[in-house]
Scaffold this motif. Structure first.
Motif, PDB file in Angstrom:
ATOM      1  N   ASP A  36       0.725  -1.290   0.103  1.00 42.86           N
ATOM      2  CA  ASP A  36       0.094   0.017  -0.044  1.00 42.86           C
ATOM      3  C   ASP A  36       0.827   1.135  -0.054  1.00 42.86           C
ATOM      4  O   ASP A  36       0.592   2.131  -0.531  1.00 42.86           O
ATOM      5  N   ALA A  37       1.999   1.280   0.599  1.00 44.38           N
ATOM      6  CA  ALA A  37       2.851   2.504   0.667  1.00 44.38           C
ATOM      7  C   ALA A  37       3.409   2.549  -0.620  1.00 44.38           C
ATOM      8  O   ALA A  37       3.759   3.976  -0.772  1.00 44.38           O
ATOM      9  N   ILE A  38       3.641   1.773  -1.476  1.00 35.98           N
ATOM     10  CA  ILE A  38       4.215   2.194  -2.835  1.00 35.98           C
ATOM     11  C   ILE A  38       3.092   2.424  -3.747  1.00 35.98           C
ATOM     12  O   ILE A  38       3.233   2.597  -5.235  1.00 35.98           O
ATOM     13  N   GLY A  39       1.950   2.323  -3.308  1.00 34.29           N
ATOM     14  CA  GLY A  39       0.767   2.489  -4.184  1.00 34.29           C
ATOM     15  C   GLY A  39       0.424   1.542  -5.143  1.00 34.29           C
ATOM     16  O   GLY A  39      -0.526   1.444  -6.000  1.00 34.29           O
ATOM     17  N   GLY A  40       0.661   0.184  -4.467  1.00 33.34           N
ATOM     18  CA  GLY A  40       0.138  -1.101  -5.181  1.00 33.34           C
ATOM     19  C   GLY A  40       1.306  -1.786  -6.157  1.00 33.34           C
ATOM     20  O   GLY A  40       2.238  -0.887  -6.475  1.00 33.34           O
ATOM     21  N   LEU A  79      -2.228  -4.722  -7.706  1.00 35.67           N
ATOM     22  CA  LEU A  79      -2.730  -5.531  -6.601  1.00 35.67           C
ATOM     23  C   LEU A  79      -2.405  -4.283  -5.537  1.00 35.67           C
ATOM     24  O   LEU A  79      -1.292  -3.755  -5.104  1.00 35.67           O
ATOM     25  N   SER A  80      -3.582  -4.239  -4.550  1.00 38.15           N
ATOM     26  CA  SER A  80      -3.378  -3.561  -3.305  1.00 38.15           C
ATOM     27  C   SER A  80      -2.736  -4.410  -2.149  1.00 38.15           C
ATOM     28  O   SER A  80      -2.475  -5.334  -2.498  1.00 38.15           O
ATOM     29  N   LEU A 106       7.570  -6.740  -6.837  1.00 43.51           N
ATOM     30  CA  LEU A 106       7.725  -5.886  -5.363  1.00 43.51           C
ATOM     31  C   LEU A 106       9.120  -5.153  -5.331  1.00 43.51           C
ATOM     32  O   LEU A 106       8.856  -4.099  -5.498  1.00 43.51           O
ATOM     33  N   ALA A 107      10.031  -6.137  -5.482  1.00 44.73           N
ATOM     34  CA  ALA A 107      11.410  -5.286  -5.489  1.00 44.73           C
ATOM     35  C   ALA A 107      11.658  -4.563  -6.837  1.00 44.73           C
ATOM     36  O   ALA A 107      12.249  -3.553  -6.396  1.00 44.73           O
ATOM     37  N   SER A 108      11.218  -4.894  -7.710  1.00 47.38           N
ATOM     38  CA  SER A 108      11.636  -4.172  -9.074  1.00 47.38           C
ATOM     39  C   SER A 108      10.766  -2.897  -9.005  1.00 47.38           C
ATOM     40  O   SER A 108      11.362  -1.943  -9.693  1.00 47.38           O
ATOM     41  N   GLN A 109       9.569  -2.895  -8.563  1.00 44.61           N
ATOM     42  CA  GLN A 109       8.975  -1.605  -8.422  1.00 44.61           C
ATOM     43  C   GLN A 109       9.109  -0.344  -7.345  1.00 44.61           C
ATOM     44  O   GLN A 109       8.771   0.437  -7.169  1.00 44.61           O
ATOM     45  N   THR A 110       9.928  -1.195  -6.189  1.00 45.45           N
ATOM     46  CA  THR A 110      10.130  -0.501  -5.092  1.00 45.45           C
ATOM     47  C   THR A 110      11.474   0.123  -5.208  1.00 45.45           C
ATOM     48  O   THR A 110      11.812   1.317  -4.752  1.00 45.45           O
TER      49      THR A 110
END
Length: 426
Positions: free
Chosen positions: A271-275, A300-301, A333-337
Motif C-alpha cells: 500500500d505504501a508504494i501505491g500497489g 494489486l493493493s 515488488l522489489a523491482s517496483q520499489t
C-alpha cells in the motif's frame, strides 16, 4: 624749441590746456535688493584690458563695482576662483564606482556545498532512524555444525503468519484469522553471487530431517533422532535458529543472513508504494485467502497482494503453485520499489521503509547495507542474470514433498562455486 608733438605735454605751445585724461577709479555701488540674473559664463581671473572686472580672490561680497559672489565648485564660503552663482545643477547625483560583476562560480560552489551538506544530514538522519526500527532478534551464533562458507551472500527469507500489530478489523479484512503465535507461510533461499542471483522457494510441506541443535532459549543440546517432519515444523518447534539449522543441514548451503516479515508489514509495504502491478496469466478464486482475480495486468493493493501469495487451494499443485506466485510477486515488488523515484522521494521512501521495518525481524549481524543488498538482489532476479525456481521435487513421503537430491546437489555445487545455476525446478 619744443620737441613734444602737438596736443601732448604741458607748456605754453598749445593754446588750450591739456584735456582731462580718463583714469580708472573704484566706486562701490549700492548692494542690490535681489540677486541679478546670472550673467553668461565669464573667464576667471584678470581682465584683458581696462574696464574688465577684477577678481581679487576674496569672496566676501561685491568687488570693485562688479556684483559677484565668489563660488567654488557651486559652494559658498570657500576660496578659489569665482564661479557663476545659482542653484546646484538639476538631475541625479553623480554615480559612484561601478559594482563588480557577481561571482557566479563562487555562488555555485557555495550552493553546491549547502546542497551536499543538506543531503548528508538527511541521509545520516534517515540511516539512524531506520536502523533504530530494525528488530535484530535472531542469533545465528547459536546455530551449530554449520556448512562451509563460500563467496556468495545467502539469505533465508521467511514470510510468517504473525498477526503482531494487527487490529481485529485488519485480521478480518486480510482474512488472516486470529491464531496465536506465528508459523512460516513461505520460505526462500536467495543466493547473491557474482555469477548471478538465484531465488529458490522451499515448499513448507518439504520433507526434511530435524538435526541435532542447541535450544535457542535453554542452550540445551538436542541430539539428532532421525525425525522427519515438514519444514515449517522446525520453525514451530524452536523458532528461526532451528529453521536455519534445519535448512543448512538438509541443503548443505550456509545461510549468512535471516529476514522475516509478517502479514501486516507485507500488506503495508504494498500500500505504501501505491500497489504492485502484476500480470496474472489465468484468473482464480479462493474463499479462504479472499483471492478473486481476473486474467491480465492489474494493480494489486496490499489486501489483494496478501491473498495472491497465500492462495494454495485454488491450484492443483497447491504448495508448488503458491511458491511460484510468491516468487513472481516478490520479484515484482522489489523491482517496483527499488527505483530512483522511490529512493529519492522522501514522501514514498519513508512510508515504505516505515511499513516494512515495523514488522521485519533479522539476524543480529544484519546491517542496513546488508538489508538493502538483499532487496536489490531480489530485484536482480527479474534481470538477465537472475533465476528463480522451486526446489526440485522427486516425489512425496506421507504427504510431504521429497526433494530431488541429485538436482539439489548440483544447485548447491554451482552456488558454492559462484557459478550461474543451470538447474530448473518444478
Amino acid at each position: 624749441m619744443n620737441d613734444w608733438p602737438d596736443g601732448y605735454g604741458r607748456g605754453s605751445q598749445g593754446s588750450e590746456p591739456e584735456g582731462p585724461r580718463a583714469m580708472r577709479h573704484v566706486q562701490r555701488p549700492p548692494v542690490p535688493q535681489q540677486r541679478p540674473p546670472v550673467p553668461p559664463q565669464q573667464p576667471h581671473g584678470y581682465g584683458d584690458g581696462y574696464g574688465a572686472p577684477y577678481d581679487s580672490g576674496y569672496n566676501t561680497g561685491q568687488v570693485y563695482g562688479t556684483p559677484a559672489a565668489s563660488v567654488h565648485d557651486g559652494r559658498r564660503g570657500q576660496g578659489g576662483p569665482a564661479g557663476p552663482a545659482g542653484p546646484p545643477p538639476a538631475g541625479p547625483p553623480p554615480a559612484g564606482p561601478p559594482r563588480p560583476a557577481p561571482d557566479w562560480r563562487r555562488r555555485i560552489k557555495i550552493g553546491s556545498l549547502v546542497l551536499v551538506g543538506s543531503l548528508l544530514v538527511v541521509s545520516i538522519g534517515t540511516y539512524f532512524w531506520a536502523d533504530g526500527k530494525v528488530k535484530r532478534e535472531v542469533d545465528l551464533s547459536k546455530v551449530i555444525e554449520r556448512p562451509k562458507d563460500d563467496d556468495c551472500t545467502t539469505y533465508l527469507i521467511v514470510g510468517s503468519d504473525s498477526r503482531a500489530g494487527m487490529s481485529s478489523e485488519d485480521k478480518k479484512r486480510l482474512r488472516t484469522g486470529s491464531a496465536e503465535g506465528k508459523r512460516t507461510d513461505s520460505m526462500m533461499i536467495l543466493a547473491d553471487c557474482s555469477g548471478g542471483t538465484t531465488m529458490i522457494s522451499l515448499p513448507r510441506d518439504s520433507d526434511v530431517e530435524i538435526p541435532s541443535f542447541k535450544g535457542s532459549d535453554s542452550g540445551k543440546l538436542f541430539p539428532n533422532q532421525g525425525r522427519r517432519v515438514k519444514l515449517n515444523a522446525a520453525y514451530a518447534e524452536d523458532g528461526p535458529e532451528l529453521l536455519v539449522r534445519t535448512v543448512e543441514h538438509n541443503t548443505h548451503l550456509r545461510i549468512d543472513h535471516y529476514a522475516e516479515i509478517g502479514f501486516a508489514g507485507f500488506a503495508n509495504i504494498v500500500d505504501a508504494i501505491g500497489g504492485v502491478e502484476m500480470d496474472i496469466p489465468k484468473g482464480f478464486k479462493d474463499e479462504k485467502s479472499g483471492a478473486d482475480f481476473d486474467a491480465g495486468k492489474q494493480i494489486l493493493s496490499g489486501e489483494q497482494a496478501l491473498a495472491f501469495v497465500r492462495t494454495r487451494y485454488a491450484f492443483a499443485e497447491a504448495d508448488l503453485a503458491r511458491t511460484k506466485n510468491q516468487q513472481k510477486f516478490l520479484a515484482a515488488l522489489a523491482s517496483q520499489t527499488a527505483t530512483v523515484g522511490t529512493i529519492l522521494n522522501p514522501f514514498k521512501l519513508y512510508p515504505v521503509m516505515g511499513a516494512g521495518l515495523d514488522t521485519l525481524i533479522v539476524d543480529k549481524d544484519m546491517s542496513l547495507w546488508d538489508l538493502s543488498q538483499m532487496f536489490f538482489a531480489m530485484k536482480g532476479v527479474t534481470g538477465g542474470d537472475g533465476k528463480s525456481l522451486n526446489m526440485p521435487v522427486s516425489g512425496s513421503r506421507g504427504g510431504n514433498l521429497v526433494w530431488d537430491k541429485a538436482k539439489m546437489d548440483q544447485i548447491v555445487k554451482e552456488i558454492q562455486n559462484d557459478e550461474k545455476v543451470t538447474v530448473s525446478g518444478n
